[in-house]
Design a protein around this motif. Structure first.
Motif, short mmCIF file in Angstrom:
data_model
loop_
_atom_site.label_atom_id
_atom_site.label_comp_id
_atom_site.label_asym_id
_atom_site.label_seq_id
_atom_site.Cartn_x
_atom_site.Cartn_y
_atom_site.Cartn_z
N ALA A 246 6.61 -1.43 7.90
CA ALA A 246 6.22 -1.79 6.54
C ALA A 246 5.68 -3.21 6.48
CB ALA A 246 7.41 -1.64 5.59
N VAL A 247 6.34 -4.13 7.17
CA VAL A 247 5.89 -5.52 7.17
C VAL A 247 4.54 -5.64 7.87
CG1 VAL A 247 6.41 -7.83 8.06
CG2 VAL A 247 8.21 -6.46 6.98
N ARG A 248 4.39 -4.98 8.99
CA ARG A 248 3.09 -5.04 9.71
C ARG A 248 1.95 -4.48 8.87
NH1 ARG A 248 4.66 -3.45 15.93
NH2 ARG A 248 5.73 -5.41 16.39
N ASP A 249 2.21 -3.36 8.20
CA ASP A 249 1.16 -2.78 7.38
C ASP A 249 0.82 -3.68 6.20
OD1 ASP A 249 -0.56 -0.42 6.75
OD2 ASP A 249 0.63 -0.49 4.92
N ALA A 250 1.83 -4.28 5.58
CA ALA A 250 1.57 -5.18 4.46
C ALA A 250 0.80 -6.41 4.92
CB ALA A 250 2.90 -5.58 3.81
N ARG A 251 1.15 -6.95 6.06
CA ARG A 251 0.42 -8.11 6.58
C ARG A 251 -1.01 -7.77 6.95
NH1 ARG A 251 4.65 -11.31 10.54
NH2 ARG A 251 5.94 -12.16 8.85
N THR B 216 0.86 -1.18 0.00
CA THR B 216 0.00 0.00 0.00
C THR B 216 0.90 1.24 0.00
OG1 THR B 216 -0.06 0.11 2.41
CG2 THR B 216 -1.75 -1.24 1.34
N PRO B 217 0.35 2.39 -0.25
CA PRO B 217 1.18 3.61 -0.17
C PRO B 217 1.84 3.78 1.20
CG PRO B 217 -0.86 4.11 -1.29
CD PRO B 217 -0.99 2.69 -0.78
N LYS B 218 1.11 3.40 2.24
CA LYS B 218 1.67 3.53 3.60
C LYS B 218 2.84 2.58 3.80
CE LYS B 218 0.15 3.19 8.41
NZ LYS B 218 -1.00 2.85 9.25
N SER B 219 2.68 1.31 3.42
CA SER B 219 3.78 0.36 3.60
C SER B 219 4.93 0.68 2.64
CB SER B 219 3.31 -1.08 3.43
OG SER B 219 2.77 -1.29 2.14
N GLY B 220 4.60 1.21 1.46
CA GLY B 220 5.66 1.63 0.53
C GLY B 220 6.48 2.78 1.09
#
Length: 67
Positions: A58-63, A4-8
């Motif tokens: 980033a990993v937490r947001d992607a998960r 997502t833009p946030k995890s990116g």
């Protein structure tokens, strides 16, 4: 895709912080850092934990966005 833009943003920030850490190590090992020893050491001290924190974020947001 789970990016997502946030995890990116977090992943890009992690990369920038890691590059700053490596650059600071090379500057300090050269003996005469361009920004001075104290400033370069502060950048190094801040960039190491920020690299890990941004990567974990980033990993937490992607998960969290796995559907």
């Amino acid at each position: 895709m789970y990016l997502t833009p946030k995890s990116g943003f977090f992943l890009a920030s992690s990369c920038v912080a890691a590059i700053a850490a490596v650059g600071s190590v090379f500057e300090l090992s050269s003996g005469q850092p361009d920004l001075g020893v104290q400033t370069t050491a502060i950048i190094l001290a801040l960039s190491i934990p920020l690299t890990g924190l941004f990567f974990v974020a980033a990993v937490r947001d992607a998960r969290a966005n796995i559907k």
